[in-house]
Design a protein around this motif. Structure first.
Motif, PDB file in Angstrom:
ATOM      1  N   LEU A   7      -7.916  52.049 -49.562  1.00 21.81           N
ATOM      2  CA  LEU A   7      -6.924  51.078 -50.016  1.00 21.81           C
ATOM      3  C   LEU A   7      -5.791  51.010 -49.002  1.00 21.81           C
ATOM      4  O   LEU A   7      -5.324  52.038 -48.503  1.00 21.81           O
ATOM      5  CB  LEU A   7      -6.351  51.500 -51.372  1.00 21.81           C
ATOM      6  N   MET A   8      -5.350  49.804 -48.719  1.00 18.22           N
ATOM      7  CA  MET A   8      -4.230  49.624 -47.793  1.00 18.22           C
ATOM      8  C   MET A   8      -3.228  48.639 -48.381  1.00 18.22           C
ATOM      9  O   MET A   8      -3.613  47.577 -48.871  1.00 18.22           O
ATOM     10  CB  MET A   8      -4.719  49.099 -46.437  1.00 18.22           C
ATOM     11  N   ARG A   9      -1.982  49.024 -48.347  1.00 16.08           N
ATOM     12  CA  ARG A   9      -0.939  48.093 -48.753  1.00 16.08           C
ATOM     13  C   ARG A   9      -0.573  47.229 -47.551  1.00 16.08           C
ATOM     14  O   ARG A   9      -0.469  47.725 -46.416  1.00 16.08           O
ATOM     15  CB  ARG A   9       0.292  48.848 -49.243  1.00 16.08           C
ATOM     16  N   HIS A  10      -0.410  45.938 -47.756  1.00 14.95           N
ATOM     17  CA  HIS A  10      -0.083  45.021 -46.665  1.00 14.95           C
ATOM     18  C   HIS A  10       1.167  45.466 -45.923  1.00 14.95           C
ATOM     19  O   HIS A  10       1.993  46.229 -46.440  1.00 14.95           O
ATOM     20  CB  HIS A  10       0.128  43.592 -47.192  1.00 14.95           C
ATOM     21  N   GLY A  11       1.326  44.976 -44.700  1.00  7.09           N
ATOM     22  CA  GLY A  11       2.485  45.331 -43.890  1.00  7.09           C
ATOM     23  C   GLY A  11       3.767  44.694 -44.396  1.00  7.09           C
ATOM     24  O   GLY A  11       3.764  43.871 -45.313  1.00  7.09           O
ATOM     25  N   LYS A  12       4.870  45.056 -43.754  1.00  7.89           N
ATOM     26  CA  LYS A  12       6.185  44.544 -44.138  1.00  7.89           C
ATOM     27  C   LYS A  12       6.220  43.037 -43.977  1.00  7.89           C
ATOM     28  O   LYS A  12       5.893  42.489 -42.918  1.00  7.89           O
ATOM     29  CB  LYS A  12       7.268  45.180 -43.265  1.00  7.89           C
ATOM     30  N   ALA A  13       6.618  42.342 -45.051  1.00  7.52           N
ATOM     31  CA  ALA A  13       6.624  40.874 -45.040  1.00  7.52           C
ATOM     32  C   ALA A  13       8.036  40.319 -44.926  1.00  7.52           C
ATOM     33  O   ALA A  13       9.029  41.013 -45.182  1.00  7.52           O
ATOM     34  CB  ALA A  13       5.965  40.348 -46.309  1.00  7.52           C
ATOM     35  N   PRO A  58      -6.049  37.332 -51.035  1.00  5.79           N
ATOM     36  CA  PRO A  58      -5.924  36.062 -50.303  1.00  5.79           C
ATOM     37  C   PRO A  58      -4.488  35.710 -49.913  1.00  5.79           C
ATOM     38  O   PRO A  58      -4.277  34.731 -49.191  1.00  5.79           O
ATOM     39  CB  PRO A  58      -6.493  35.043 -51.286  1.00  5.79           C
ATOM     40  N   ALA A  59      -3.511  36.475 -50.379  1.00 10.36           N
ATOM     41  CA  ALA A  59      -2.120  36.208 -49.997  1.00 10.36           C
ATOM     42  C   ALA A  59      -1.980  36.279 -48.478  1.00 10.36           C
ATOM     43  O   ALA A  59      -2.629  37.102 -47.816  1.00 10.36           O
ATOM     44  CB  ALA A  59      -1.188  37.216 -50.663  1.00 10.36           C
ATOM     45  N   SER A  88      -9.337  39.623 -57.042  1.00  9.85           N
ATOM     46  CA  SER A  88      -8.909  40.738 -57.905  1.00  9.85           C
ATOM     47  C   SER A  88      -7.764  41.524 -57.289  1.00  9.85           C
ATOM     48  O   SER A  88      -6.943  42.110 -58.006  1.00  9.85           O
ATOM     49  CB  SER A  88     -10.091  41.675 -58.183  1.00  9.85           C
ATOM     50  N   LEU A  89      -7.685  41.539 -55.946  1.00 10.27           N
ATOM     51  CA  LEU A  89      -6.596  42.256 -55.285  1.00 10.27           C
ATOM     52  C   LEU A  89      -5.268  41.521 -55.454  1.00 10.27           C
ATOM     53  O   LEU A  89      -4.209  42.142 -55.552  1.00 10.27           O
ATOM     54  CB  LEU A  89      -6.913  42.438 -53.799  1.00 10.27           C
ATOM     55  N   TRP A  90      -5.322  40.200 -55.481  1.00  7.77           N
ATOM     56  CA  TRP A  90      -4.109  39.420 -55.730  1.00  7.77           C
ATOM     57  C   TRP A  90      -3.742  39.444 -57.210  1.00  7.77           C
ATOM     58  O   TRP A  90      -2.573  39.582 -57.573  1.00  7.77           O
ATOM     59  CB  TRP A  90      -4.298  37.982 -55.248  1.00  7.77           C
ATOM     60  N   ASP A  91      -4.760  39.346 -58.056  1.00  2.59           N
ATOM     61  CA  ASP A  91      -4.525  39.354 -59.506  1.00  2.59           C
ATOM     62  C   ASP A  91      -4.207  40.751 -60.022  1.00  2.59           C
ATOM     63  O   ASP A  91      -3.785  40.904 -61.168  1.00  2.59           O
ATOM     64  CB  ASP A  91      -5.756  38.816 -60.242  1.00  2.59           C
ATOM     65  N   GLN A  92      -4.438  41.764 -59.180  1.00  4.71           N
ATOM     66  CA  GLN A  92      -4.247  43.174 -59.563  1.00  4.71           C
ATOM     67  C   GLN A  92      -5.120  43.514 -60.784  1.00  4.71           C
ATOM     68  O   GLN A  92      -4.693  44.206 -61.715  1.00  4.71           O
ATOM     69  CB  GLN A  92      -2.763  43.470 -59.829  1.00  4.71           C
ATOM     70  N   ALA A 106     -21.878  48.135 -49.009  1.00  6.44           N
ATOM     71  CA  ALA A 106     -21.214  48.873 -47.930  1.00  6.44           C
ATOM     72  C   ALA A 106     -20.971  50.320 -48.324  1.00  6.44           C
ATOM     73  O   ALA A 106     -20.673  50.627 -49.481  1.00  6.44           O
ATOM     74  CB  ALA A 106     -19.893  48.198 -47.569  1.00  6.44           C
ATOM     75  N   ASP A 107     -21.090  51.213 -47.334  1.00  3.46           N
ATOM     76  CA  ASP A 107     -20.791  52.631 -47.587  1.00  3.46           C
ATOM     77  C   ASP A 107     -19.276  52.848 -47.697  1.00  3.46           C
ATOM     78  O   ASP A 107     -18.819  53.705 -48.443  1.00  3.46           O
ATOM     79  CB  ASP A 107     -21.345  53.500 -46.451  1.00  3.46           C
ATOM     80  N   THR A 108     -18.526  52.070 -46.920  1.00  8.54           N
ATOM     81  CA  THR A 108     -17.059  52.171 -46.927  1.00  8.54           C
ATOM     82  C   THR A 108     -16.472  50.779 -47.075  1.00  8.54           C
ATOM     83  O   THR A 108     -16.848  49.860 -46.344  1.00  8.54           O
ATOM     84  CB  THR A 108     -16.530  52.804 -45.619  1.00  8.54           C
ATOM     85  N   VAL A 109     -15.564  50.640 -48.019  1.00 12.51           N
ATOM     86  CA  VAL A 109     -14.896  49.361 -48.243  1.00 12.51           C
ATOM     87  C   VAL A 109     -13.404  49.530 -47.986  1.00 12.51           C
ATOM     88  O   VAL A 109     -12.759  50.396 -48.580  1.00 12.51           O
ATOM     89  CB  VAL A 109     -15.119  48.846 -49.676  1.00 12.51           C
ATOM     90  N   PHE A 110     -12.874  48.712 -47.099  1.00 15.54           N
ATOM     91  CA  PHE A 110     -11.434  48.623 -46.897  1.00 15.54           C
ATOM     92  C   PHE A 110     -10.922  47.512 -47.807  1.00 15.54           C
ATOM     93  O   PHE A 110     -11.514  46.429 -47.858  1.00 15.54           O
ATOM     94  CB  PHE A 110     -11.094  48.275 -45.447  1.00 15.54           C
ATOM     95  N   ALA A 111      -9.820  47.762 -48.497  1.00 15.50           N
ATOM     96  CA  ALA A 111      -9.262  46.762 -49.402  1.00 15.50           C
ATOM     97  C   ALA A 111      -7.758  46.658 -49.172  1.00 15.50           C
ATOM     98  O   ALA A 111      -7.017  47.613 -49.448  1.00 15.50           O
ATOM     99  CB  ALA A 111      -9.547  47.134 -50.852  1.00 15.50           C
ATOM    100  N   VAL A 112      -7.305  45.525 -48.648  1.00 11.69           N
ATOM    101  CA  VAL A 112      -5.887  45.311 -48.359  1.00 11.69           C
ATOM    102  C   VAL A 112      -5.262  44.568 -49.535  1.00 11.69           C
ATOM    103  O   VAL A 112      -5.649  43.439 -49.848  1.00 11.69           O
ATOM    104  CB  VAL A 112      -5.688  44.493 -47.072  1.00 11.69           C
ATOM    105  N   GLY A 113      -4.313  45.225 -50.195  1.00  7.85           N
ATOM    106  CA  GLY A 113      -3.709  44.625 -51.374  1.00  7.85           C
ATOM    107  C   GLY A 113      -2.230  44.870 -51.474  1.00  7.85           C
ATOM    108  O   GLY A 113      -1.535  44.997 -50.461  1.00  7.85           O
ATOM    109  N   HIS A 114      -1.754  44.966 -52.698  1.00  8.69           N
ATOM    110  CA  HIS A 114      -0.327  45.015 -52.984  1.00  8.69           C
ATOM    111  C   HIS A 114      -0.022  46.179 -53.928  1.00  8.69           C
ATOM    112  O   HIS A 114      -0.917  46.745 -54.546  1.00  8.69           O
ATOM    113  CB  HIS A 114       0.130  43.712 -53.665  1.00  8.69           C
TER     114      HIS A 114
END
Length: 439
Positions: A7-13, A58-59, A88-92, A106-114
């Protein structure tokens, strides 16, 4: 069956403009740079075996972060394919996200969210409460079979493998602020040159142009410890070469103003001084219009537009406290120079005056970085600069008069020049006498 979720939180916006939907906010420039500089280290513990997928909210800010992440993974030889938008990442929506994760090949999934999704899901899967700043990554090993089965209390479907906190984007914000300040100073210089060309007979247009060059030179000198040395030196040399052509004109303008305001000056002296300045003005205008000067200023524009920082700063940013420390050292050195200054020392007086200008311009232009109290410091620098300026102007006036008296000038002009020289000499004598008495 087990798989890895990162899981990754998006960068500074950016804060976003009034009325702008939250969905449309983009990464700030400091946020983008900080991610680009630190993602390689953040991924140091990544197991590069197996297959990978990269999902993102998608943000806009999340998709931009995912693209930076994809580049960093490409550099490590990890291929994820295209970024997949996951609503689902935008809708949380944790349930929908975990369902999709279970079904992924996939064996490994990266997910960039909030947030709070990143922190909440991490706690749900591992029990670990991890404050995740922007740009942070959490790596979790998940038993996907356990996701679909009821578990006992305190039993979790995932295990925390590693965590990389996000970068302090503020340190890159400082670099961006410096760049914007320098670009603004360079733009001011170009605009003031245009104003001089449009109205060269207005002595203030030349004065403002010279001030703008001095300001830019001072700011470039201030950032010298952090900028690539060759670029900094080239910028300084180019600016110095341009402003050098204008020095005598400024001296003649100041002298002409003194002559015009002196009660002892005749009409002939005033006209003589104005003629000297006018001739020099025409010469300077021609030089500033020349191909060589145009080329030099275009090169300055290019250098300022594409500032090159030392590699360490590109990788680590520049904390505002370091900039403040540089400013404080500059002011402390100036205060010591002022304390040790002997006005009879012509060269030192001129040098200290230049330092006062640099401190003033740094305080005024880098105020958002060095702090609001820099305004008070700037005012103090103005007082020192004005006092030393009056001394330097008097000495320059005496040199100009001596030069004029060596020429074949009308007798009335020569007489008035002699009287004006005496006034300047008396001004300096009074100051030096006062300084000696204070000692």
């Amino acid at each position: 069956m087990a798989k890895t979720l990162i899981l990754m939180r998006h960068g500074k916006a950016c804060a976003g403009e009034e009325g702008q939907p939250d969905f449309d906010r983009e990464l700030s420039e400091p946020g983008r740079r900080s991610l680009k500089a630190t993602l390689a280290d953040s991924l140091a513990q990544l197991d590069t075996r197996g297959s990978f997928a990269l999902w993102s909210s998608p943000a806009i800010r999340a998709m931009q972060t995912a693209e930076l992440l994809k580049r960093a993974l490409d550099d490590k030889g990890v291929k994820t394919g295209d970024v997949v938008e996951a609503e689902s990442l935008w809708d949380q929506d944790e349930a929908s996200f975990l369902q999709a994760l279970s079904e992924s090949d996939a064996d490994t999934v990266f997910a960039v969210g909030h947030n709070p999704f990143v922190e909440s899901l991490t706690e749900k899967l591992t029990g670990a409460v991890i404050p995740c700043a922007t740009g942070g990554l959490v790596c979790i090993r998940i038993d996907t079979d356990a996701l679909a089965q009821p578990t006992e209390e305190d039993a979790f479907a995932g295990r925390l493998l590693w965590f990389a906190q996000g970068p302090v984007s503020q340190d890159w914000k400082t670099l961006v602020q410096i760049e914007e300040t320098l670009k603004g100073a360079e733009a001011t210089m170009r605009h003031r040159l245009e104003a001089f060309m449009a109205d060269p007979d207005d002595i203030e247009t030349m004065h403002k142009f010279r001030v703008s060059i001095r300001t830019l030179r001072s700011l470039v000198a201030f950032v010298k410890p952090w900028q690539q040395a060759d670029q900094n030196a080239e910028t300084q040399a180019l600016l110095k070469s341009v402003v050098a052509h204008t020095s005598r004109l400024r001296e003649l303008d100041v002298f002409a103003q003194q002559a015009a305001s002196s009660q002892t000056s005749s009409t002939e002296l005033v006209e003589f001084c104005e003629a000297q300045a006018a001739g020099e003005r025409a010469r300077v205008k021609k030089i500033l219009e020349s191909k060589s000067t145009t080329k030099a200023l275009k090169r300055v524009h290019s250098l300022i537009k594409d500032l090159k920082w030392k590699r360490r700063l590109e990788d680590e940013g520049l904390p505002a406290c370091v900039v403040r420390a540089r400013f404080d050292a500059l002011v402390t050195g100036l205060e010591q120079d002022l304390e040790d200054l002997t006005l009879a020392d012509v060269e030192l007086t001129h040098d200290v005056r230049k330092k006062a200008k640099r401190a003033r311009y740094a305080a005024e232009n880098f105020k958002p970085i060095v702090g609001a109290d820099a305004v008070g410091v700037a005012k103090g620098m103005t007082a020192h600069q004005d006092n030393l300026g009056a001394i330097c102007d008097a000495r320059v006036n005496i040199d100009l008069i001596n030069g004029f008296l060596e020429q074949d000038v009308p007798e009335v002009v020569a007489w008035d020049l002699t009287l004006l020289r005496a006034q300047n000499e008396m001004f300096l004598y009074t100051l030096l006498r006062s300084e000696q008495q204070d000692l």
